[in-house]
Motif scaffolding. Structure first.
Motif, PDB file in Angstrom:
ATOM      1  N   TRP A  71      29.403  64.990 -20.672  1.00 25.10           N
ATOM      2  CA  TRP A  71      29.570  65.189 -19.235  1.00 25.10           C
ATOM      3  C   TRP A  71      30.280  66.514 -18.950  1.00 25.10           C
ATOM      4  N   ALA A 115      29.285  64.780  -8.714  1.00 28.54           N
ATOM      5  CA  ALA A 115      28.802  63.479  -9.194  1.00 28.54           C
ATOM      6  C   ALA A 115      29.091  63.297 -10.681  1.00 28.54           C
ATOM      7  N   THR A 119      31.498  60.293 -12.111  1.00 34.64           N
ATOM      8  CA  THR A 119      30.936  59.260 -12.988  1.00 34.64           C
ATOM      9  C   THR A 119      31.203  59.500 -14.472  1.00 34.64           C
ATOM     10  N   GLN A 121      29.292  61.084 -16.342  1.00 35.98           N
ATOM     11  CA  GLN A 121      27.974  60.918 -16.945  1.00 35.98           C
ATOM     12  C   GLN A 121      27.163  62.184 -16.684  1.00 35.98           C
ATOM     13  N   PRO A 124      24.228  61.481 -13.486  1.00 34.36           N
ATOM     14  CA  PRO A 124      24.971  60.552 -12.629  1.00 34.36           C
ATOM     15  C   PRO A 124      24.153  59.817 -11.587  1.00 34.36           C
TER      16      PRO A 124
END
Length: 125
Positions: A71, A115, A119, A121, A124
Motif C-alpha cells: 500500500w 483511499a 484502507t 490496500q 481500495p
C-alpha cells in the motif's frame, strides 16, 4: 511529538495540500490573476514539504517501507503521478483543455491516494 499527533499533522497537511490544489486548479480554469499572488506560489510548497517530512517520519517510526508494504508502494507511485499531472495542470499544459484534463486526472489520483491511506490496500475500491 508522538506518533498519533504526527499522524494527525500529516492528515491535516494532506487535506490542506488537496484544498490548495483544488483552489489553484479552479483559479487556473478561470484564468484568475489570483494565481500570481505571492502566497499562492509559496504556501503549497511549504505545506507539501511538511506533508512529505511527516510521511517519511511516520514510515521510519513505524518501521514501514514502500518495499515491504504494497500500500505504501502504491501511494508513492500515485504521488509521483499526482505531481506530474499537477505540474501539467498548473504550469506545463499548453492549452486549457490539456490543463483541465490533467487537473481532473490529478484530483482522481489524489482521491486514490487518500483511499489507499485509509484502507491500507493498494486496490481500495
Amino acid at each position: 511529538m508522538d506518533y498519533l499527533s504526527l499522524k494527525h499533522f500529516h492528515m491535516a497537511c494532506a487535506a490542506t495540500s488537496g484544498a490548495l490544489f483544488l483552489l489553484r486548479g479552479a483559479w487556473m480554469l478561470r484564468a484568475s490573476p489570483a494565481l500570481q499572488q505571492r502566497w499562492v506560489r509559496i504556501a503549497p510548497h511549504l505545506v507539501d514539504t511538511a506533508l512529505l517530512a511527516s510521511a517519511i517520519t511516520l514510515a521510519v517510526w513505524s518501521g514501514q517501507s514502500p518495499g515491504s508494504q504494497p500500500w505504501l508502494t502504491a501511494k508513492l507511485c500515485a504521488l509521483l503521478l499526482y505531481i506530474v499531472l499537477g505540474t501539467i495542470a498548473l504550469k506545463r499544459g499548453k492549452t486549457l483543455a490539456v490543463r483541465a484534463t490533467a487537473f481532473a486526472a490529478a484530483l482522481l489520483v489524489f482521491a486514490y491516494i487518500v483511499a489507499v491511506a485509509v484502507t491500507r490496500q493498494p486496490w481500495p475500491f
